[in-house]
Design an enzyme around this catalytic site. Structure first.
Site, PDB file in Angstrom:
ATOM      1  N   GLY A  88     -12.712  -3.883   0.684  1.00 51.84           N
ATOM      2  CA  GLY A  88     -14.089  -3.443   0.933  1.00 51.84           C
ATOM      3  C   GLY A  88     -14.546  -2.477  -0.144  1.00 51.84           C
ATOM      4  O   GLY A  88     -15.656  -2.590  -0.667  1.00 51.84           O
ATOM      5  N   GLY A 142      -6.499  -5.631   0.149  1.00 51.66           N
ATOM      6  CA  GLY A 142      -5.168  -5.617   0.743  1.00 51.66           C
ATOM      7  C   GLY A 142      -4.763  -6.981   1.262  1.00 51.66           C
ATOM      8  O   GLY A 142      -3.610  -7.394   1.106  1.00 51.66           O
ATOM      9  N   LYS A 157     -15.880 -14.207   5.835  1.00 53.78           N
ATOM     10  CA  LYS A 157     -17.240 -13.768   6.165  1.00 53.78           C
ATOM     11  C   LYS A 157     -18.156 -13.691   4.962  1.00 53.78           C
ATOM     12  O   LYS A 157     -17.955 -12.882   4.072  1.00 53.78           O
ATOM     13  CB  LYS A 157     -17.189 -12.400   6.830  1.00 53.78           C
ATOM     14  CG  LYS A 157     -16.738 -12.472   8.267  1.00 53.78           C
ATOM     15  CD  LYS A 157     -16.832 -11.132   8.928  1.00 53.78           C
ATOM     16  CE  LYS A 157     -17.905 -11.098  10.003  1.00 53.78           C
ATOM     17  NZ  LYS A 157     -18.050  -9.754  10.558  1.00 53.78           N
ATOM     18  N   ARG A 189       0.831  -1.210   0.000  1.00 52.29           N
ATOM     19  CA  ARG A 189       0.000   0.000   0.000  1.00 52.29           C
ATOM     20  C   ARG A 189       0.865   1.261   0.000  1.00 52.29           C
ATOM     21  O   ARG A 189       0.448   2.281  -0.552  1.00 52.29           O
ATOM     22  CB  ARG A 189      -0.942  -0.016   1.204  1.00 52.29           C
ATOM     23  CG  ARG A 189      -2.136  -0.915   0.953  1.00 52.29           C
ATOM     24  CD  ARG A 189      -3.067  -0.969   2.128  1.00 52.29           C
ATOM     25  NE  ARG A 189      -4.370  -1.468   1.721  1.00 52.29           N
ATOM     26  CZ  ARG A 189      -5.232  -2.056   2.537  1.00 52.29           C
ATOM     27  NH1 ARG A 189      -4.928  -2.221   3.815  1.00 52.29           N
ATOM     28  NH2 ARG A 189      -6.387  -2.478   2.085  1.00 52.29           N
TER      29      ARG A 189
END
Ligand code: AMP
Length: 402
Positions: free
Chosen positions: A380, A356, A200, A35
């Site tokens: 996200g 990421g 999830k 990043r």
């Protein structure tokens, strides 16, 4: 939406840049600096223009107060190494040290402010909660550049509110990310497959609904696969399961069948007697997961099946590991999938690795970035973009300057 070039002459101007520098740390050692590297081009462009660059970012999830475990100091050091130029560090975000550091900046120089999330106003729920902090941030700069793609889906002070207070532009990283994601939503080359993994299901259900309208194939692995297997009436032992999502998944399976979207599930699973690297493991067919075992990776036959389903694809988007890859015995599925994507790239297809964590996973498994078409810095954010949601950090940039 304005770009940096539209901001005019920036020499001597203080430019607040929201970057995404949320890197994984082991103590104070950065384990993946992807990043930071992705943020370099925008920062370099601004320094070359003679701007005084004030970089702000968050790290981890501190609780709205200073916490040395989440200091951006190691990140500022690494940024300096990568830029090959001195980078100042302010030990507070908007306090006297930040002001002193910004006042001391020469043209073409860079300062990194301490973690935004040491301040409760950064993630305040309402505009009123965030207002004062956004105002303090804005007082450090003349213009704002939004370049933290990983946070553009967040309505936070440094992403959203500050853009209302300063002349603003989109940074090069966010621009590049959006232009790739647009290729996935507007007439992707077909066959177009999406591979979803990770822990999830509930985080990813929204995107599944939307993808049933665009993708040709949906491949599911990782911890979320067990909710799918359960929805198909299979037993999943002690594997991760989101019982309250089983009905929603059943609905998606039916919808996929109606729309002719192929849902590809694993056919075998690596099961273990504990969530540990030294647990006893075996590989079983999906129909035979023992009641006292948990599935921690897709098996080799599944990896072959996934490779076959991707081989002819012209576009592939992947988010989420196929297993608990951080532990070596459960990394094979993720590694095989990364290889399948690299093969699609080699054959001229567009491959996008979103997130990421997925990006860190492929690097940790030994794949260099250039094996993929694009490695997104925002998991996200890229999922929400594909879901067709409005991203507040982008919408606000469309608005006229204050
Ligand atoms: P996410 O943040 O949803 O992309 O999930 C990433 C995490 O999912 C990684 O830390 C993996 O270790 C974990 N994971 C993947 N597969 C499994 C699995 N079968 N059981 C438990 N955790 C898993």
């Amino acid at each position: 939406m304005k770009t940096i070039g539209d901001l005019g002459d920036l020499r001597g101007k203080r430019v607040l840049v929201r970057s995404d520098l949320n890197v994984p740390l082991d103590g104070s050692t950065i384990t993946d600096d992807g990043r930071i590297r992705a943020s370099l081009p925008t920062i370099q462009m601004l320094t070359q223009m003679g701007a005084r660059v004030v970089v702000c970012a968050h790290l981890g999830r501190p609780k709205g107060a200073p916490d040395p475990a989440y200091s951006l100091a190691p990140v500022a050091r690494r940024l300096g190494e990568l830029l090959g130029a001195p980078v100042a560090f302010a030990e507070d975000t908007v306090g006297p040290r930040a002001h002193a550091a910004v006042d001391a900046l020469g043209d073409g120089r860079v300062v990194v402010l301490e973690n935004l999330r040491f301040n409760p106003g950064e993630t305040g729920k309402t505009a009123a909660d965030r207002e004062e902090f956004a105002r303090q941030l804005a007082s450090l700069a003349d213009v704002f550049v939004s370049d933290g793609f990983g946070v553009v889906h967040r309505e936070q002070a440094s992403v959203y509110d500050v853009a209302k207070l300063l002349p603003h532009a989109v940074g090069g990283l966010v621009e590049a990310e959006i232009s790739v994601l647009r290729r996935l939503t507007q007439e992707p080359q077909r066959p177009y497959a999406v591979v979803l993994g990770g822990a999830k299901v509930s985080d990813k259900l929204g995107v599944i609904g939307n993808l049933l309208g665009t993708a040709d194939r949906l491949l599911i692995g990782g911890g979320m696969v067990f909710t799918f297997l359960k929805a198909k009436g299979l037993e999943v032992g002690t594997s991760l399961l989101e019982q309250d999502q089983v009905d929603a998944v059943k609905g998606y399976l039916d919808e996929a069948a109606d729309k002719g979207v192929e849902i590809v599930l694993p056919v075998d699973i690596v099961v273990a007697d504990a969530f540990r690297a030294d647990a006893a493991t075996t590989t079983v067919p999906v129909e035979q997961i023992p009641a006292d075992r948990m599935g921690l990776d897709i098996g080799p036959r599944s990896s072959e099946l996934f490779a076959e389903k991707l081989a002819d694809c012209r576009t592939v988007f992947w988010n989420g590991p196929m297993g608990a890859f951080e532990m070596e015995p459960y990394a094979a599925g993720t590694k095989a999938l990364a290889q399948s994507l690299a093969d699609v790239s080699k054959a001229g297809g567009l491959t996008v690795v979103g997130g990421g964590d997925s990006a860190a996973a492929v690097r940790q498994l030994g794949f260099s970035d250039d094996r993929f078409g694009h490695i997104s810095t925002g998991g996200g954010a890229s999922l929400e973009y594909l879901e067709g949601k409005e991203l507040p950090g982008l919408t606000v940039l469309e608005e006229d300057d204050a």
